[in-house]
Design a protein around this motif. Structure first.
Motif, PDB file in Angstrom:
ATOM      1  N   THR A 110       0.842  -1.206   0.000  1.00 33.06           N
ATOM      2  CA  THR A 110       0.000   0.000   0.000  1.00 33.06           C
ATOM      3  C   THR A 110       0.872   1.249   0.000  1.00 33.06           C
ATOM      4  OG1 THR A 110      -1.744  -1.177   1.191  1.00 33.06           O
ATOM      5  CG2 THR A 110      -1.841   1.219   1.212  1.00 33.06           C
ATOM      6  N   ALA A 111       1.906   1.242   0.830  1.00 36.66           N
ATOM      7  CA  ALA A 111       2.829   2.378   0.891  1.00 36.66           C
ATOM      8  C   ALA A 111       3.607   2.533  -0.409  1.00 36.66           C
ATOM      9  CB  ALA A 111       3.787   2.200   2.064  1.00 36.66           C
ATOM     10  N   LEU A 112       4.062   1.413  -0.965  1.00 35.25           N
ATOM     11  CA  LEU A 112       4.858   1.463  -2.194  1.00 35.25           C
ATOM     12  C   LEU A 112       4.038   2.007  -3.355  1.00 35.25           C
ATOM     13  CD1 LEU A 112       7.481   0.900  -3.702  1.00 35.25           C
ATOM     14  CD2 LEU A 112       6.680  -1.459  -4.060  1.00 35.25           C
ATOM     15  N   PHE A 113       2.786   1.556  -3.471  1.00 33.40           N
ATOM     16  CA  PHE A 113       1.954   2.080  -4.556  1.00 33.40           C
ATOM     17  C   PHE A 113       1.681   3.571  -4.362  1.00 33.40           C
ATOM     18  CE2 PHE A 113      -2.265   3.271  -6.124  1.00 33.40           C
ATOM     19  CZ  PHE A 113      -1.992   3.221  -7.484  1.00 33.40           C
ATOM     20  N   ALA A 114       1.375   3.973  -3.117  1.00 34.24           N
ATOM     21  CA  ALA A 114       1.130   5.393  -2.846  1.00 34.24           C
ATOM     22  C   ALA A 114       2.351   6.226  -3.208  1.00 34.24           C
ATOM     23  CB  ALA A 114       0.757   5.591  -1.380  1.00 34.24           C
ATOM     24  N   TYR A 115       3.523   5.728  -2.848  1.00 34.75           N
ATOM     25  CA  TYR A 115       4.779   6.424  -3.171  1.00 34.75           C
ATOM     26  C   TYR A 115       4.960   6.535  -4.688  1.00 34.75           C
ATOM     27  CZ  TYR A 115       9.801   7.024  -3.882  1.00 34.75           C
ATOM     28  OH  TYR A 115      11.025   7.458  -4.323  1.00 34.75           O
ATOM     29  N   ASN A 116       4.782   5.425  -5.391  1.00 35.12           N
ATOM     30  CA  ASN A 116       4.942   5.442  -6.849  1.00 35.12           C
ATOM     31  C   ASN A 116       3.942   6.380  -7.513  1.00 35.12           C
ATOM     32  OD1 ASN A 116       7.054   3.587  -6.826  1.00 35.12           O
ATOM     33  ND2 ASN A 116       5.705   1.815  -7.072  1.00 35.12           N
ATOM     34  N   GLU A 117       2.695   6.333  -7.056  1.00 32.83           N
ATOM     35  CA  GLU A 117       1.651   7.158  -7.661  1.00 32.83           C
ATOM     36  C   GLU A 117       1.890   8.648  -7.428  1.00 32.83           C
ATOM     37  OE1 GLU A 117      -1.697   8.743  -9.487  1.00 32.83           O
ATOM     38  OE2 GLU A 117      -0.538   6.909  -9.809  1.00 32.83           O
ATOM     39  N   LEU A 118       2.503   8.987  -6.311  1.00 31.77           N
ATOM     40  CA  LEU A 118       2.797  10.387  -6.012  1.00 31.77           C
ATOM     41  C   LEU A 118       3.604  11.027  -7.135  1.00 31.77           C
ATOM     42  CD1 LEU A 118       2.774  12.755  -3.951  1.00 31.77           C
ATOM     43  CD2 LEU A 118       4.892  11.791  -3.005  1.00 31.77           C
ATOM     44  N   PHE A 119       4.482  10.250  -7.745  1.00 30.55           N
ATOM     45  CA  PHE A 119       5.363  10.788  -8.778  1.00 30.55           C
ATOM     46  C   PHE A 119       4.928  10.397 -10.195  1.00 30.55           C
ATOM     47  CE2 PHE A 119       7.815  10.103  -4.876  1.00 30.55           C
ATOM     48  CZ  PHE A 119       8.171  11.414  -4.603  1.00 30.55           C
ATOM     49  N   GLU A 120       4.253   9.262 -10.336  1.00 30.36           N
ATOM     50  CA  GLU A 120       3.876   8.805 -11.677  1.00 30.36           C
ATOM     51  C   GLU A 120       2.582   9.440 -12.183  1.00 30.36           C
ATOM     52  OE1 GLU A 120       3.746   4.571 -11.312  1.00 30.36           O
ATOM     53  OE2 GLU A 120       5.931   4.357 -11.223  1.00 30.36           O
ATOM     54  N   ASN A 121       1.701   9.836 -11.253  1.00 34.68           N
ATOM     55  CA  ASN A 121       0.471  10.556 -11.625  1.00 34.68           C
ATOM     56  C   ASN A 121      -0.403   9.799 -12.629  1.00 34.68           C
ATOM     57  OD1 ASN A 121       1.293  12.858 -10.043  1.00 34.68           O
ATOM     58  ND2 ASN A 121       2.645  13.449 -11.720  1.00 34.68           N
ATOM     59  N   LYS A 122      -0.526   8.490 -12.444  1.00 33.54           N
ATOM     60  CA  LYS A 122      -1.323   7.698 -13.373  1.00 33.54           C
ATOM     61  C   LYS A 122      -2.819   7.711 -13.036  1.00 33.54           C
ATOM     62  CE  LYS A 122       2.284   4.326 -14.596  1.00 33.54           C
ATOM     63  NZ  LYS A 122       2.638   2.875 -14.555  1.00 33.54           N
ATOM     64  N   TYR A 123      -3.151   8.017 -11.792  1.00 31.45           N
ATOM     65  CA  TYR A 123      -4.533   7.869 -11.345  1.00 31.45           C
ATOM     66  C   TYR A 123      -5.077   9.151 -10.711  1.00 31.45           C
ATOM     67  CZ  TYR A 123      -3.577   2.913 -12.062  1.00 31.45           C
ATOM     68  OH  TYR A 123      -3.241   1.701 -12.615  1.00 31.45           O
ATOM     69  N   ILE A 124      -4.731  10.279 -11.272  1.00 29.03           N
ATOM     70  CA  ILE A 124      -5.229  11.548 -10.741  1.00 29.03           C
ATOM     71  C   ILE A 124      -6.750  11.609 -10.904  1.00 29.03           C
ATOM     72  CG2 ILE A 124      -5.294  14.038 -11.149  1.00 29.03           C
ATOM     73  CD1 ILE A 124      -2.299  13.928 -11.686  1.00 29.03           C
ATOM     74  N   GLY A 125      -7.430  11.976  -9.811  1.00 30.96           N
ATOM     75  CA  GLY A 125      -8.878  12.082  -9.836  1.00 30.96           C
ATOM     76  C   GLY A 125      -9.593  10.757  -9.659  1.00 30.96           C
ATOM     77  N   HIS A 126      -8.888   9.752  -9.106  1.00 25.70           N
ATOM     78  CA  HIS A 126      -9.491   8.432  -8.945  1.00 25.70           C
ATOM     79  C   HIS A 126      -9.183   7.825  -7.582  1.00 25.70           C
ATOM     80  CE1 HIS A 126     -10.853   7.865 -13.086  1.00 25.70           C
ATOM     81  NE2 HIS A 126      -9.746   8.473 -13.453  1.00 25.70           N
ATOM     82  N   ARG A 127     -10.107   6.991  -7.134  1.00 24.05           N
ATOM     83  CA  ARG A 127      -9.827   6.043  -6.055  1.00 24.05           C
ATOM     84  C   ARG A 127      -9.175   4.838  -6.722  1.00 24.05           C
ATOM     85  NH1 ARG A 127     -15.932   5.369  -5.422  1.00 24.05           N
ATOM     86  NH2 ARG A 127     -15.606   6.022  -7.576  1.00 24.05           N
ATOM     87  N   VAL A 128      -8.262   4.192  -6.027  1.00 21.98           N
ATOM     88  CA  VAL A 128      -7.574   3.044  -6.632  1.00 21.98           C
ATOM     89  C   VAL A 128      -7.610   1.870  -5.666  1.00 21.98           C
ATOM     90  CG1 VAL A 128      -5.467   2.191  -7.694  1.00 21.98           C
ATOM     91  CG2 VAL A 128      -6.020   4.620  -7.854  1.00 21.98           C
ATOM     92  N   GLY A 129      -8.252   0.784  -6.094  1.00 24.30           N
ATOM     93  CA  GLY A 129      -8.249  -0.434  -5.313  1.00 24.30           C
ATOM     94  C   GLY A 129      -6.934  -1.156  -5.496  1.00 24.30           C
ATOM     95  N   ILE A 130      -6.432  -1.784  -4.437  1.00 22.99           N
ATOM     96  CA  ILE A 130      -5.148  -2.455  -4.502  1.00 22.99           C
ATOM     97  C   ILE A 130      -5.219  -3.806  -3.805  1.00 22.99           C
ATOM     98  CG2 ILE A 130      -4.378  -1.119  -2.470  1.00 22.99           C
ATOM     99  CD1 ILE A 130      -1.502  -1.414  -3.516  1.00 22.99           C
ATOM    100  N   MET A 131      -4.526  -4.803  -4.351  1.00 17.38           N
ATOM    101  CA  MET A 131      -4.458  -6.112  -3.717  1.00 17.38           C
ATOM    102  C   MET A 131      -3.038  -6.634  -3.791  1.00 17.38           C
ATOM    103  SD  MET A 131      -6.168  -8.743  -6.528  1.00 17.38           S
ATOM    104  CE  MET A 131      -5.564 -10.204  -5.680  1.00 17.38           C
ATOM    105  N   SER A 132      -2.634  -7.327  -2.743  1.00 12.75           N
ATOM    106  CA  SER A 132      -1.359  -8.036  -2.714  1.00 12.75           C
ATOM    107  C   SER A 132      -1.608  -9.506  -3.022  1.00 12.75           C
ATOM    108  CB  SER A 132      -0.704  -7.923  -1.329  1.00 12.75           C
ATOM    109  OG  SER A 132      -0.393  -6.585  -1.027  1.00 12.75           O
ATOM    110  N   PRO A 133      -0.622 -10.202  -3.571  1.00  9.48           N
ATOM    111  CA  PRO A 133      -0.782 -11.632  -3.789  1.00  9.48           C
ATOM    112  C   PRO A 133      -0.933 -12.344  -2.441  1.00  9.48           C
ATOM    113  CG  PRO A 133       1.485 -10.964  -4.153  1.00  9.48           C
ATOM    114  CD  PRO A 133       0.703  -9.709  -4.016  1.00  9.48           C
ATOM    115  N   LYS A 134      -1.686 -13.442  -2.427  1.00  7.40           N
ATOM    116  CA  LYS A 134      -1.905 -14.189  -1.193  1.00  7.40           C
ATOM    117  C   LYS A 134      -0.619 -14.908  -0.780  1.00  7.40           C
ATOM    118  CE  LYS A 134      -6.770 -15.053  -2.290  1.00  7.40           C
ATOM    119  NZ  LYS A 134      -7.794 -16.079  -2.544  1.00  7.40           N
TER     120      LYS A 134
END
Length: 207
Positions: free
Chosen positions: A183-207
């Motif tokens: 969750t932290a890694l995706f948030a960090y990446n998105e902060l700079f990549e700006n792929k999902y501006i204006g969206h909620r983003v669901g996230i899942m880790s592998p089991k």
């Protein structure tokens, strides 16, 4: 980049803090108990309360972007804080914000007109936290900011796998959990990549 980070002593916030510092970004962290954070050359620690507008103004001074990993704490601390953050960001012309939300505010697959917490898709008995996060979503959506809300479901403490799967505005099919690390890694990446501006983003880790 200079980042204002809220919730830096929490399970996800502390992981985001480490990622930012490891990448040599300057971080200003507003915390009630500064002793909980280790000193670092790129970290400015401010004692304060995220519900207080004056404290948030100090934290946002000179920043380029904001990350909020604040929790709900079964009170209105989250919505009170984010209302101030949005107002001050707009005033100071800071555009980018990434926040940590909850899977409950994603669109329901079962009932497209509902959010997950409003439908039978969610198994949580209490909706207090989801309702607070829903208000935050509505506030951000009504703002002029470039926002992204990262929405994990069950959130166990765990390392980043870097094998996470994300989906715009919905929880990925089969999602059971998202580790704090992913969750932290995706948030960090998105902060700079700006792929999902204006969206909620669901996230899942592998089991």
């Amino acid at each position: 980049m200079k980042i204002a980070l809220f919730g830096s002593t929490g399970r996800v916030g502390s992981c985001i803090l480490n990622l930012l510092l490891q990448s040599n970004h300057e971080v200003t962290a507003l915390v009630r108990t500064p002793e909980k954070l280790e000193p670092h050359r790129n970290l400015t620690i401010l004692r304060g309360d995220a519900k207080e507008r004056v404290d948030i103004e100090r934290a946002l001074e000179g920043t380029d972007a904001v990350v909020s990993a604040l929790g709900t704490d079964q009170t209105t601390v989250l919505t009170d804080s984010v209302a101030h953050i949005i107002s001050i960001m707009e005033q100071q012309k800071v555009k980018r914000i990434v926040t940590i939300g909850t899977g409950g505010i994603l669109r329901s697959r079962e009932s497209s007109e509902l959010l997950r917490y409003q439908s039978t898709e969610s198994k949580r008995k209490s909706t207090v936290a989801a309702k607070e996060h829903h208000k935050v979503y509505e506030m951000l959506n009504a703002s002029t900011l470039d926002w992204t809300i990262v929405c994990p479901t069950y959130l166990p403490t765990g390392e980043a796998t870097n094998a996470y799967i994300v989906e715009r505005d919905m929880l990925p099919m089969g999602a059971v959990q998202s580790t704090t690390g992913d969750t932290a890694l995706f948030a960090y990446n998105e902060l700079f990549e700006n792929k999902y501006i204006g969206h909620r983003v669901g996230i899942m880790s592998p089991k």
